[in-house]
Write an enzyme that holds these catalytic residues in place. Structure first.
Site, PDB file in Angstrom:
ATOM      1  CG  ASP A 144      -2.161 -12.467  -8.125  1.00  0.00           C
ATOM      2  OD1 ASP A 144      -2.475 -13.327  -7.275  1.00  0.00           O
ATOM      3  OD2 ASP A 144      -2.148 -11.252  -7.887  1.00  0.00           O
ATOM      4  CE  LYS A 191      -1.731  -1.303   4.628  1.00  0.00           C
ATOM      5  NZ  LYS A 191      -1.501  -2.662   4.669  1.00  0.00           N
TER       6      LYS A 191
HETATM    7  O1  F6P Z   1      -1.489 -10.110  -5.580  1.00  0.00           O
HETATM    8  C1  F6P Z   1      -1.253 -11.133  -4.661  1.00  0.00           C
HETATM    9  C2  F6P Z   1      -2.435 -11.355  -3.763  1.00  0.00           C
HETATM   10  O2  F6P Z   1      -2.150 -12.440  -2.902  1.00  0.00           O
HETATM   11  C3  F6P Z   1      -3.758 -11.573  -4.496  1.00  0.00           C
HETATM   12  O3  F6P Z   1      -3.878 -12.877  -5.020  1.00  0.00           O
HETATM   13  C4  F6P Z   1      -4.753 -11.238  -3.398  1.00  0.00           C
HETATM   14  O4  F6P Z   1      -5.965 -10.815  -3.948  1.00  0.00           O
HETATM   15  C5  F6P Z   1      -4.068 -10.097  -2.666  1.00  0.00           C
HETATM   16  O5  F6P Z   1      -2.682 -10.221  -2.957  1.00  0.00           O
HETATM   17  C6  F6P Z   1      -4.254 -10.092  -1.184  1.00  0.00           C
HETATM   18  O6  F6P Z   1      -3.690  -8.940  -0.677  1.00  0.00           O
HETATM   19  P1  F6P Z   1      -3.386  -8.701   0.859  1.00  0.00           P
HETATM   20  O7  F6P Z   1      -2.126  -9.429   1.207  1.00  0.00           O
HETATM   21  O8  F6P Z   1      -3.230  -7.223   0.979  1.00  0.00           O
HETATM   22  O9  F6P Z   1      -4.558  -9.238   1.638  1.00  0.00           O
END
Ligand code: F6P
Length: 359
Positions: free
Chosen positions: A141, A78
């Site tokens: 992904d 972020k």
């Molecule tokens: O982009 C990688 C990923 O693991 C996605 O598959 C998933 O939607 C997202 O990140 C989850 O993000 P966070 O770790 O912020 O919950």
């Protein structure tokens, strides 16, 4: 060869194989007689005064790094520095501060290990700050263009496949429809690969529009032919038939995909009379020791990234194509976002095996 000082950082969501890539880059840099430092917590480390970093010495790199999940450097997914969220709810352009941080470290070049979002940001910072940037693709992904595979994908598929191995016996014991929801953001690569490898009967991916009727028909026909259970894999970004995205809201109001498995579970139960259970696999897909494939990829990528710096090739991303490590323009890779190819071998294989894609 002149002695150089290079930096390395991990950015975006973590995944298995990041430490293996850091390790390879560090070994290669040391072999060339260069100094290499790790920038802490992605670009967030550069907002600190002085910047957060640690010197990566040859000594600390035992065989452990190859096996360890996560990233020893920390990461963040972020806080885009071009519109950084401030405590009062406003946003501010902090890119200048980050560029100053890069400069303060006196780096000849930076290796950024990231996904498409991170690369777009790093490339912009590099252009503004005249920073020599090389990228290493990572994301469970597997949606970064121009590379057949990104670090972390293989491990995530292995974890999801193992989950299906564990769900199948309990599904069969209880005559249930087991639904496994996997990550993948807007691309269905994890669901498709794990679904085929784990023997799923139904695989739903965001690239294929499904109907509940088609899923119910498949389950009923399986029941009619004597099967007492069904395995279904659904990718997190699959929407409701009405086009609603299923998301979960976390602290600070942040949203992430999640919950479509429960939506489908209720509908399938209603339409088929089957008992359904839902497993949301979540971050387990990111956290384990990397598979051998991810270790190989990370090792080849780490070495190649340092060698690109040696050759003075910047703005490039290392990539895997036709069993070779190559380099491509970061811009091209970011532009060529990679969703599942509906005419590709895996979709054809799934269909030829009688796996329903819900359409
Ligand atoms: O982009 C990688 C990923 O693991 C996605 O598959 C998933 O939607 C997202 O990140 C989850 O993000 P966070 O770790 O912020 O919950």
């Amino acid at each position: 060869m002149t002695r150089r000082r290079i930096g390395i950082l991990t950015s975006g969501g973590d995944c298995a194989g990041l430490n293996a890539a850091i390790r390879a880059a560090v070994h290669r840099a040391h072999i060339l007689g260069w100094e290499i430092i790790g920038i802490l917590n992605g670009t967030a480390g550069l907002l600190k005064d002085p910047p957060g970093y640690r010197v990566l010495s040859a000594n600390e790199f035992s065989g452990d790094m190859l096996r360890m999940g996560g990233t020893i450097l920390g990461t963040t997914n972020k806080g885009n520095p071009f519109s950084f969220p401030m405590a009062d709810g406003s946003t501010k352009d902090l890119s200048g501060k980050i560029i100053d941080g890069f400069k303060a470290l006196g780096l000849d070049a930076v290796i950024g290990i990231g996904g498409d979002g991170s690369f777009a940001i790093l490339k912009k910072l590099a252009e503004r700050g005249h920073i020599n940037l090389v990228g290493i693709p990572k994301t469970i992904d597997n949606d970064i263009g121009m590379t057949e595979s990104s670090i972390g994908f293989d491990t995530a598929v292995a974890v999801a496949t193992e989950a299906l191995d564990r769900l199948q016996p309990t599904a069969a014991s209880h005559d249930r429809v087991m639904i496994l929801e996997v990550m993948g953001r807007d691309a269905g690569h994890i669901a498709l690969s794990a679904g085929i490898a784990g023997g799923a009967d139904i695989i739903l991916i965001p690239e294929v529009r499904y109907s509940l009727e088609s899923i119910a028909k498949k389950i009923k026909s399986m029941k009619d032919s004597g099967r007492n259970f069904a395995l279904m894999v659904v990718s997190e970004a699959v929407q409701t038939p009405e086009g609603e995205k299923m998301v979960m809201t976390y602290s600070g109001g942040e949203t992430r995909y999640g919950g479509v498995g429960h939506f489908l579970g209720a509908k399938i139960s209603e339409m088929t009379g089957s008992e359904t259970r839902v497993t949301i696999l979540g971050h387990v897909q990111r956290g384990s020791p990397p598979t051998y494939n991810d270790r190989l990829l990370a090792s080849a990528f780490g070495v190649k990234a340092v060698d690109l710096i040696k050759e003075g090739k910047f703005g490039r991303m290392v990539a895997w194509q036709n069993r070779q490590v190559v380099d491509v323009a970061i811009d091209d890779a970011v532009r060529a976002y990679q969703v599942v190819d509906l005419n590709g071998t895996l979709v054809q294989t799934a269909r030829a095996l009688g796996i329903s894609l819900g359409d």
